[in-house]
Design a protein around this motif. Structure first.
Motif, PDB file in Angstrom:
ATOM      1  N   THR A 325       0.812  -1.221   0.000  1.00 15.33           N
ATOM      2  CA  THR A 325       0.000   0.000   0.000  1.00 15.33           C
ATOM      3  C   THR A 325       0.843   1.267   0.000  1.00 15.33           C
ATOM      4  OG1 THR A 325      -0.143  -0.113   2.424  1.00 15.33           O
ATOM      5  CG2 THR A 325      -1.963  -1.101   1.154  1.00 15.33           C
ATOM      6  N   VAL A 327       2.192   2.876   2.442  1.00 15.81           N
ATOM      7  CA  VAL A 327       2.002   3.815   3.559  1.00 15.81           C
ATOM      8  C   VAL A 327       3.282   4.021   4.366  1.00 15.81           C
ATOM      9  CG1 VAL A 327      -0.467   3.316   3.778  1.00 15.81           C
ATOM     10  CG2 VAL A 327       1.180   1.968   5.087  1.00 15.81           C
ATOM     11  N   SER A 341      -3.327   2.415   8.749  1.00 18.08           N
ATOM     12  CA  SER A 341      -3.339   3.174   7.492  1.00 18.08           C
ATOM     13  C   SER A 341      -3.276   2.237   6.295  1.00 18.08           C
ATOM     14  CB  SER A 341      -2.146   4.143   7.447  1.00 18.08           C
ATOM     15  OG  SER A 341      -2.203   5.081   8.493  1.00 18.08           O
ATOM     16  N   GLU A 344      -6.641   0.495   5.806  1.00 23.35           N
ATOM     17  CA  GLU A 344      -7.637   1.437   5.304  1.00 23.35           C
ATOM     18  C   GLU A 344      -7.418   1.708   3.816  1.00 23.35           C
ATOM     19  OE1 GLU A 344     -10.874   4.119   5.225  1.00 23.35           O
ATOM     20  OE2 GLU A 344     -10.322   2.372   6.410  1.00 23.35           O
ATOM     21  N   MET A 345      -6.150   1.794   3.403  1.00 21.83           N
ATOM     22  CA  MET A 345      -5.867   2.015   1.993  1.00 21.83           C
ATOM     23  C   MET A 345      -6.143   0.757   1.178  1.00 21.83           C
ATOM     24  SD  MET A 345      -2.413   3.540   0.224  1.00 21.83           S
ATOM     25  CE  MET A 345      -2.718   5.143   0.957  1.00 21.83           C
ATOM     26  N   PRO A 348     -10.654   0.261   1.581  1.00 22.54           N
ATOM     27  CA  PRO A 348     -11.278   1.513   2.042  1.00 22.54           C
ATOM     28  C   PRO A 348     -12.660   1.274   2.634  1.00 22.54           C
ATOM     29  CG  PRO A 348     -10.318   1.767  -0.147  1.00 22.54           C
ATOM     30  CD  PRO A 348     -10.272   0.302   0.173  1.00 22.54           C
TER      31      PRO A 348
END
Length: 448
Positions: A325, A327, A341, A344-345, A348
């Protein structure tokens, strides 16, 4: 005080501790004839319960012992610890976590075999196992100061302050702050007290209740976490080979940390692997030493599966989500917030909630098992009659863990783990010939 704890942790985890855990573990790995590779299949047969006997001495089955040990290791070390490793040491730290895991399989085989070979009894006559009993029963009374050192560090280092800290961070980040329900320090105190009550319900029932709850929670939490991670990986499947290569490449260049300091990446990987799978620290032998098993080698084979499941499988999945991702390069978040994070990425809308559930189960199951470890150390130091008082101390510190800073919490636990590793590794290497002789005898009977 906080800075002193951080400085002590950094000092003790410098080269000597790396040599003790990694170097000592590799010696055991080679001395065993690379047993984790040669007898991995037999270990899987044993863990299925083929040889279980309820009439043997001990308090729980070998499978329950493994479940309880994994409940303590497959937890926030895999979610938050991996994020900390990547944040501090870059992707290459994961490679050194893998190396530590394979070496750790041999270490855990030796330490948990010894936990059955040299069991002792507490002041109430209950059969107990763990490094302190291995030292006293296997090495002799003159080595008892090492057993005391391990137990003192265990009472302090096996508190659930890291789990409380990271669970608080997740609940605030996912549920409270976005909805305007967070009141800062007050919220931390409320969450800490709530966790303390939940943990109290389980741990005050003793090891049988802890093992029963852990054996139910562990399969659920692992399956949930696996499913979520695999969905995210499928979305980025074309990048997976490149990320795996990045892990290997960065391990030998150290480009992501300290201007190419490969040694620094190794230390970070070893520290996080030790926190994640606890091989060589001495925790797992305490719960495996309570299993209903009179075959030391068989218990060691079961125990060595722990580092493989914990670090090679679960930690790798977490690392891939963070790397895929991106992050780790685009955010200043640390610890569990970095993993949050990434989820979530990757998914979503629902990723952060799935991770929150996983963190909740991971954290609580680890808190349950850690209480047993610390209880055994307190039992050894002060006697079984007074050991019940440890649980109250343990519960109070959960609240403290919820409100202090992450850096201080991680450094304190790392420091105590290092102190615990010293007597554990000394006794394991000292008694390794006993394990090798028992291994030869056991597999001789198996072949017949």
């Amino acid at each position: 005080m906080g800075q002193f704890i951080i400085d002590f942790s950094n000092w003790i985890w410098d080269t000597p501790m790396l040599l003790l855990l990694m170097g000592g573990g590799f010696i055991l790995f080679a001395y065993s004839g690379f047993l984790p590779f040669r007898h991995f299949g037999h270990a899987l047969k044993v863990v299925r319960g083929k040889y279980d006997d309820e009439n043997l001495p001990g308090q729980i089955s070998s499978r329950q012992a493994l479940s309880a040990a994994i409940a303590a290791t497959v937890g926030l070390g895999n979610i938050s610890g991996v994020a900390i490793a990547i944040n501090m040491g870059g992707p290459g730290a994961i490679f050194w976590m893998w190396i530590s895991a394979f070496v750790g399989m041999a270490t855990k085989y030796f330490t948990c075999t010894l936990a059955i070979m040299y069991r002792g009894k507490d002041t109430q006559g209950t059969v107990q196992g763990g490094p302190m009993y291995v030292i006293e029963e296997g090495m002799g009374k003159k080595w008892k100061p090492l057993a005391i050192l391990f137990s003192v560090a265990g009472v302090l280092g096996l508190l659930a302050i890291f789990q409380a800290n990271q669970l608080t961070a997740v609940l605030r980040s996912v549920l409270l702050i976005p909805n305007g329900l967070d009141n800062g320090e007050t919220t931390k105190w409320v969450l800490g007290i709530s966790m303390m009550i939940i943990v109290a319900i389980v741990i005050l029932g003793g090891i049988k209740r802890i093992a029963a709850v852990a054996s139910r929670l562990v399969p659920f939490m692992v399956l949930l976490y696996f499913a979520t991670v695999l969905i995210i990986m499928f979305r980025f499947y074309d990048q997976v080979p490149a990320m795996l290569w990045l892990i290997v490449e960065d391990a030998f260049t150290g480009n992501a940390v300290m201007g190419g300091a490969v040694g620094a990446v190794m230390v970070i990987g070893a520290r996080r692997a030790a926190f994640s799978n606890e091989a060589g620290i001495g925790t797992a032998p305490m719960v495996h030493g309570a299993s209903k098993n009179n075959e030391p080698v068989r218990e060691g084979l079961i125990a060595m599966l722990g580092p493989f499941i914990d670090t090679v499988v679960v930690c790798t999945l977490t690392a891939l989500v963070i790397l895929l991702t991106g992050v780790w390069q685009s955010t200043d978040n640390d610890g569990v917030r970095l993993t949050l994070s990434a989820f979530e990425m990757g998914l979503p809308g629902i990723g952060k909630y799935l991770l929150m559930v996983a963190v909740l189960v991971f954290a609580l199951s680890t808190m349950f098992t850690y209480s047993y470890y610390g209880h055994k150390c307190f039992n050894y130091l002060f006697g079984a009659e007074k050991a019940k008082y440890y649980n109250y101390f343990y519960l109070i510190t959960i609240v403290g863990g919820a409100v202090v800073s992450l850096e201080v919490v991680v450094s304190f636990i790392d420091g105590m783990y290092a102190v615990m590793a010293i007597p554990t590794m000394i006794s394991t290497i000292y008694l390794a010939p006993k394990v090798k002789a028992a291994t030869k005898e056991y597999f001789g009977r198996v072949r017949k």
